[in-house]
Enzyme design. Sequence first.
Site, PDB file in Angstrom:
ATOM      1  N   CYS A   1     -35.514  42.803 -15.407  1.00  8.11           N
ATOM      2  CA  CYS A   1     -34.626  42.421 -16.507  1.00  8.11           C
ATOM      3  C   CYS A   1     -33.218  43.003 -16.372  1.00  8.11           C
ATOM      4  O   CYS A   1     -32.236  42.317 -16.651  1.00  8.11           O
ATOM      5  CB  CYS A   1     -35.240  42.791 -17.858  1.00  8.11           C
ATOM      6  SG  CYS A   1     -35.609  44.543 -18.062  1.00  8.11           S
TER       7      CYS A   1
ATOM      8  N   HIS B   1     -36.388  47.381 -22.506  1.00  9.69           N
ATOM      9  CA  HIS B   1     -36.026  46.076 -21.951  1.00  9.69           C
ATOM     10  C   HIS B   1     -34.521  45.917 -21.990  1.00  9.69           C
ATOM     11  O   HIS B   1     -33.847  46.456 -22.877  1.00  9.69           O
ATOM     12  CB  HIS B   1     -36.685  44.965 -22.775  1.00  9.69           C
ATOM     13  CG  HIS B   1     -36.298  43.579 -22.351  1.00  9.69           C
ATOM     14  ND1 HIS B   1     -36.739  43.009 -21.175  1.00  9.69           N
ATOM     15  CD2 HIS B   1     -35.488  42.654 -22.944  1.00  9.69           C
ATOM     16  CE1 HIS B   1     -36.228  41.786 -21.065  1.00  9.69           C
ATOM     17  NE2 HIS B   1     -35.474  41.551 -22.120  1.00  9.69           N
TER      18      HIS B   1
ATOM     19  N   ASP C   1     -39.773  40.715 -16.814  1.00 10.40           N
ATOM     20  CA  ASP C   1     -40.643  40.667 -15.636  1.00 10.40           C
ATOM     21  C   ASP C   1     -40.453  41.859 -14.705  1.00 10.40           C
ATOM     22  O   ASP C   1     -40.868  41.826 -13.557  1.00 10.40           O
ATOM     23  CB  ASP C   1     -40.394  39.373 -14.864  1.00 10.40           C
ATOM     24  CG  ASP C   1     -38.941  39.231 -14.412  1.00 10.40           C
ATOM     25  OD1 ASP C   1     -38.129  40.132 -14.717  1.00 10.40           O
ATOM     26  OD2 ASP C   1     -38.609  38.214 -13.774  1.00 10.40           O
TER      27      ASP C   1
END
Length: 296
Positions: free
Chosen positions: A158, A280, A155
Site C-alpha cells: 500500500c 495502512h 495488499d
Amino acid sequence: MEGEAPEELLMKQHRKEKKDLQAKIQSMKNAVPKNDKKRRKQLTEEIGKLEADLNRKHEEEIRQLRSTADSKVEEVANGVETMKVEGGGEEEVKQPRVTKAQKRRDKKSAQEKERESRIAEAEVENLQGMRHQEGLKLAQKLAQKKLQIKEISSDGHCMYRAIEDQRARHAQSGLSMTVKELRSRTAEHMRENVDDFLPFLTNPDTGDVLTADEFEKYCSDVEHTAAWGGQLELRALTQVLHSPIEVIQSDSPTIRIGEEFDGELITLIYMRHAFGLGEHYDSVEPLKDPTSSEDG
C-alpha cells in the site's frame, strides 16, 4: 451447487448479500462529500440500519433452517423414518447413521456461522468505532487542503502503491516508477547507505541491532516480497526520488520527511484502523466539488 448441504447454500447466499451490501454502502459513501458533516452523520445511521436489517434477516433465515432440520430429526427414531409410498401405504426406510466425519463437518459449519455472525456484528459496531472516527478526522484535515482520501488496496504494497499514484499525478515528476521499481530502488539505496539505516533496525526476538546477514535479508524482503513499508523506507524513497514526503495522520501531527529536497511533494495518508487490518497507507486526490455531479 448440486450436492451442497442446505446450510452451505444459505451461507453462500449470505456472503453474497453481505458483499452486495458493502458495494451499495461504498456507492452511498462516494455520493456524499466527505466534508458534509451533517449528511455523513445521516449516512452513518442509514448504513447502520441497512447492516442491522441484513443481520436480522440472516439470523431469522438461519433459525428457520435449524428449525426445519430439528423437525426432520424428530421424525426419525432409531435410524428409521416412515415414508409414504405409492398406493397410500407406508414403509420404513433405513437411514444411515451420522458418521464422525459428518459430525465434524457439522461442527465446523456451526463454528463458521458463529464466526461470520461475530464479524458482521463487529462491522456494525465499527461504524461508530475507531475506524469511523479516524476517517472523519482525516477528512476534516484533508478538507483544509482541498484534498480527499484516495483508497489504495491493502495488499502489503500500500505505501508503494500510494507513492506510485502520487507520482502519476505530478506531471513534473518525469517517468513514473512501478511498485516493483520503487521497492527495488529502496532496497538498493538502503544497501548502499548501511550506516544510515542499520542502527535503526533490531531483531524482534533479541532486541539487538541486525547483523549484516539479517540486514541483507531485510533489504531482500523490501525488494522481493510484500513486506510492509514504514518510516525508514520512506526516508530512503525521499532520497531516491529527490522529493519530500508528508504523512497525514488523524490524531498526530503530520510527519514530513526529506524537506531538503525541492521535488514535487508526495502526500500520503496513514491509517491505524483501516479495513480491520490495522496500519495502512492511502493516497490523496483533489477534493471533489460537492455541487458537481459525476453523472453530468
